[in-house]
Motif scaffolding. Structure first.
Motif, mmCIF file in Angstrom:
data_model
loop_
_atom_site.group_PDB
_atom_site.id
_atom_site.type_symbol
_atom_site.label_atom_id
_atom_site.label_comp_id
_atom_site.label_asym_id
_atom_site.label_seq_id
_atom_site.Cartn_x
_atom_site.Cartn_y
_atom_site.Cartn_z
ATOM 1 N N GLY A 367 0.820 -1.212 0.000
ATOM 2 C CA GLY A 367 0.000 0.000 0.000
ATOM 3 C C GLY A 367 0.843 1.245 0.000
ATOM 4 O O GLY A 367 1.809 1.350 0.788
ATOM 5 N N ASP A 392 -7.647 6.130 5.004
ATOM 6 C CA ASP A 392 -8.240 6.215 3.663
ATOM 7 C C ASP A 392 -7.252 5.757 2.586
ATOM 8 O O ASP A 392 -7.029 6.419 1.583
ATOM 9 N N THR A 393 -6.649 4.600 2.839
ATOM 10 C CA THR A 393 -5.667 4.053 1.913
ATOM 11 C C THR A 393 -6.052 2.616 1.580
ATOM 12 O O THR A 393 -6.414 1.831 2.468
ATOM 13 N N GLU A 394 -5.982 2.279 0.285
ATOM 14 C CA GLU A 394 -6.301 0.917 -0.148
ATOM 15 C C GLU A 394 -5.042 0.065 -0.060
ATOM 16 O O GLU A 394 -3.971 0.440 -0.557
ATOM 17 N N ASN A 417 -8.112 -7.402 -1.003
ATOM 18 C CA ASN A 417 -7.900 -5.964 -0.814
ATOM 19 C C ASN A 417 -8.796 -5.435 0.291
ATOM 20 O O ASN A 417 -9.899 -5.960 0.525
ATOM 21 N N THR A 419 -9.576 -1.315 2.501
ATOM 22 C CA THR A 419 -9.286 0.113 2.608
ATOM 23 C C THR A 419 -9.491 0.549 4.052
ATOM 24 O O THR A 419 -10.523 0.211 4.672
#
Length: 910
Positions: A367, A392-394, A417, A419
């Motif tokens: 990430g 707020d990061t995938e 995945n 987030t």
């Protein structure tokens, strides 16, 4: 003596009896000789199959025997093969043996026979060869049809690189037959009068459908052919390996190498054999095969993989322990729980591989350009906690496992995945302003830069602007500007205002950015300094401020010459007094202006310095910007460009907020200014010249007549048609005999001098009258003299006037002129022609004068004598030139000839 004779006779009889007995024994067949020999033909494989038996064996008796087999071709004496075949013979057993012929069996006769011997320790007395069996003849040609000739073998299958023999059999010995391999004629040898053979060495693979061979007779009326199937060589399987995922099934794989499949032959087959269990299975696939693990928990396995096609076999072996070949299946049920802005928990499951097996699992997390890796020991379920994540990061997580006790291979990756949650923005917006005073109030344009993804911690929804009047602390105003706007315009009075700007997402509000705005724009006059651009931008520096400052702002416009300034700024700390300003919008030849502001402790900006310069200076570079208000317009013409100049063009969209991103410039070089003008001038000129030349060529005769007329022929003069001859009305063209010259014009010239035309015309002309005597004229009358100026030219092309010496005056009687006019004309003509031949070119000038009968009344050049008055001349007289030698002084007495005026010395005639 008698006794000796009796003894000798007895010995001879005994010896004879023994030989007779041995002869009888040898002539009898052995009890175990080969019998019932039969020969079978397999034309497809070109093989001879022999079948025979051995009689007289006792029940359940077994003997080791050797059978010697001889094969002859064409005739029995031509033995081509001898082989000893050893086997164990049983009671009532039928024995078999096969032989493959290199030459097709249809090409020649074959003969087969055999004999046997016992090769057993139990009967050593029988270890000698038996008698040969009778020859068995094999003649396949007898079974052929009635065609003119045949080609063999039919549809033979061989490996690439093999040697093959081809033959044809003809019904007639006189046939001239040619054979071809893929269209190329083959050279063969004659085996029999009606049989020829062709040896092909190291045949190559051409195509899967086979190699074409055909023969044809000399008449071309019969063609026979065969197809030779050439297979690729079968290779050993490579990378043979076996492994298990669940300890119940083995999966074996290999590289099959080249496919030997042909139109006539299927691809190679594969067989898997395990030696410990003795089991064998035919594999259904070319590159892998499954094997069920034994229920009694067999750990060691010894496999043999055999590849086989129609021509050969290839085998490889593999020995291994089952527990050392565990390749786990990929993990499943990957989940993420307790996901926050900075933490997440990952869980997964693995497939069981039996009791007491531990797996080692590898977990990776990707990430925002970073990788986190963890190793976890797992028996049934796996779990891993990740901390320190970004809001707020995938992220992309993946996990795989392997046998922890005996590592063999990692399983396949299982990916998932997730987030992280949003958080409130962590940084305040970077804010700047532009103040203008308009009619007693301030127009403040407020700008801010969007927060980066790392600073925003989520999607920015709107910006809050709080305007606080510092002069009137009770008055404040709140504005909410939706994202993605990056500026707004405020109308304020001359009071002092404090403006707070915050960015907001779904979670919370960022720290506030505060700026003080007063009615004074703060743009005091400062000296402007020139700076020079570099490759990476502008290097700017300023003097440090003695007071306390909270920072500095460098302000500039990315597009200083356009209608939209695109204001940019850069904030630096209070201890920084230099910076490098760079921008992708900087263009060569464009002047950029920089303003450096200091921010006081009260957060009031004030102007410190001004800088100006070019990122790259160009000679005579000019920058223009055009604004196109019609969004549907797709073309634009730029006028008043300089010829032979280099320009760069850029088209970018804009809205009410500002310009869009700048793309690459398009480079254009204008052409030469004079080339089009010269082309427009030269082409019409060339066309006109060509047109004139064509007209002149077509009108050349007309131009010649107008500009350079031909010298008229006096004999073709139109005057002749006007004057009718009285004596001979039918005469139109005059000749010398028809006319008598009337006078000769003599021009006086000084020797050695040249006179102009005016002087020549003013010279007195002397006329020589030659009046005919054979005619009498009825009365006096004036005669008109016509002077022909056309002939007043040099006798040659030269323009110089030559000087001809004049002969001394002689008596008239010596000239021979006192004769009739006809004689005078002949003399004149003769002397004139001779004189022209003797005088060099360019030395004689002649002036021809045409007259009728006599000079006009009042002519001042009349002879002093009293010649008889001629009558009115009605005929056009001959034009003459009289040589000097013919001129003589006039006679004192009367004569029938006209008076003659002679030329003095120094006078020249024309």
């Amino acid at each position: 003596m008698a006794l000796f004779s009796v003894f000798q006779t007895t010995f001879l009889l005994a010896l004879l009896s023994l030989r007779t007995y041995q002869s009888e024994v040898l002539s009898e067949p052995l009890p175990w000789a080969p019998e019932s020999l039969r020969v079978f033909i397999n034309s497809t494989h070109q093989c001879l199959h022999l079948q025979w038996s051995v009689h007289n064996l006792a029940h359940h008796q077994e003997l080791k025997m050797v059978f010697q087999i001889e094969i002859s071709r064409i005739k029995t004496s031509n033995v081509i093969w001898v082989e000893n075949y050893s086997t164990t013979v049983k009671w009532n057993q039928v024995l078999h043996w096969s032989w493959e012929s290199k030459l097709p069996l249809e090409c020649a006769k074959h003969f087969i026979r055999m004999r046997s011997a016992v090769d057993d320790a139990k009967t050593p007395e029988q270890s000698f060869w038996s008698n040969w069996s009778s020859w068995e003849e094999v003649h396949v040609q007898n079974s052929l049809g009635h065609d003119p000739f045949f080609v063999f073998p039919k549809d033979k299958l061989v490996e690439e690189g093999s040697n093959v023999t081809i033959c044809y059999v003809s019904r007639s010995q006189q046939n001239n037959i040619s054979c071809y391999l893929e269209g190329v004629r083959m050279q063969g040898e004659q085996l029999e009068p009606n049989v020829s053979v062709f040896n092909l060495n190291h045949v190559a693979f051409i195509r899967e459908t086979g190699t074409n061979i055909y023969c044809k007779g000399d008449q071309g009326d019969s063609i026979k052919g065969i197809v030779l199937f050439v297979s690729k060589v079968l290779e050993e399987p490579k990378d043979f390996s076996c492994e298990t995922q669940d300890l119940t099934t083995l999966n074996c794989t290999w590289d099959p190498r080249s496919d030997t499949g042909l139109l006539k032959q299927l691809s190679q087959s594969y067989t898997l054999f395990e030696s410990f269990s003795g089991k064998k299975t035919l594999c259904k696939h070319k590159s892998w095969c499954s094997w069920e693990v034994a229920p009694e928990s067999q750990e060691m396995y010894n496999f043999t993989l055999t590849a086989e096609n129609y021509l050969r076999k290839r085998s490889v072996h593999l020995l291994f322990n089952l527990t050392h070949r565990v390749h786990p299946m990929a993990p499943f049920s990957v989940l993420f729980t307790d996901v926050s802005a900075t933490n997440a928990t990952m869980t997964w499951k693995v497939h069981t591989t039996g009791n007491y097996y531990t797996l080692l699992c590898q977990v990776e997390l990707y990430g925002e350009g970073e990788v986190i890796q963890r190793n976890v020991s797992v028996e049934v379920d796996g779990k891993q906690l990740f901390g320190g994540l970004k809001p707020d990061t995938e992220y992309r997580a993946q996990v795989r496992c392997a046998n922890a006790n005996h590592f063999w291979k990692w399983s396949e990756w299982t990916r998932q995945n997730f987030t992280t949650a949003e958080a409130a923005p962590s940084e305040a917006p970077d804010v700047w302003r532009n103040v203008k005073s308009v009619q007693g109030h301030s127009v403040v344009t407020l700008f801010w830069k969007p927060l980066s993804k790392l600073q925003a911690n989520g999607k920015i929804l709107f910006y809050n602007i709080v305007i606080e009047n510092l002069d009137r602390s009770s008055i404040s105003k709140l504005l909410s500007i939706p994202a993605p706007a990056n500026g707004t315009e405020l109308n304020l009075d001359q009071c002092l205002y404090q403006i707070h700007v915050t960015a907001n997402n779904s979670v919370g509000t960022s720290p506030a950015s505060v700026i003080i705005v007063s009615g004074d724009p703060g743009n005091k006059e400062v000296e402007e300094e020139r700076v020079k651009g570099m490759e990476d931008g502008f290097s700017l520096s300023w003097k440090p401020q003695p007071g306390n400052v909270t920072g500095y702002i460098v302000e500039w416009c990315d597009h200083p010459r356009g209608p939209l300034c695109d204001l940019q700024w850069k904030s630096v700390g209070p201890t920084t007094t230099s910076t490098v300003v760079s921008s992708d919008a900087f263009r060569p030849g464009v002047q950029y202006n920089f303003r450096i502001y200091g921010i006081s402790t009260e957060r009031v900006p004030y102007l410190l310095e001004k800088k100006t310069g070019y990122s790259q200076e160009l000679d005579d570079a000019v920058c223009c910007k055009y604004r196109i208000d019609n969004p549907k317009q797709k073309t634009f013409v730029v006028e008043n460009l300089q010829p032979e100049s280099f320009y760069e063009f850029l088209v970018t969209p804009y809205t009410s907020v500002g310009e869009g991103p700048h793309g690459a410039f398009t480079k254009v070089t204008t052409p030469d200014e004079y080339s089009p003008i010269l082309i427009r001038i030269i082409l019409p000129m060339v066309f006109c010249i060509l047109l004139i030349m064509i007209i002149c060529y077509l009108k050349s005769q007309w131009m010649k007549e107008k500009c350079y007329p031909d010298i008229p022929d006096p004999y073709k003069s139109s005057v002749l048609s006007l004057i009718k001859s009285k004596e001979n009305p039918r005469l139109t063209i005059m000749s010398i005999k028809d006319c008598v010259p009337d006078s000769i014009e003599v021009l006086n010239k000084q020797e050695g001098t040249r006179k102009s035309l005016t002087e020549t015309e003013s010279s007195k002309a002397t006329y020589l009258y030659l009046l005919p005597t054979e005619k009498s004229y009825s009365g006096p009358g004036p005669c008109i003299c016509f002077e022909n100026f056309t002939y007043n030219q040099a006798a040659s092309d030269s323009a110089s006037c030559g000087h001809v010496p004049v002969a001394p005056v002689a008596p008239l009687s010596q000239l021979g002129l006192l004769t009739s006019p006809e004689n005078l004309l002949k003399a004149l003509e003769k002397n004139y022609m001779n004189s022209l031949g003797e005088i060099p070119a360019g030395e004689t000038n002649l002036n021809y004068v045409s007259q009728l009968a006599s000079a006009m009344s009042g002519d001042k050049f009349i002879l002093p004598t009293n010649p008889p008055e001629p009558a009115l001349c009605s005929e056009y007289k001959m034009q003459m030139a009289i040589p000097l030698g013919l001129a003589s002084p006039p006679s004192s007495g009367s004569s029938s000839l006209s008076s003659v005026t002679l030329l003095d010395e120094g006078e020249h005639y024309h």
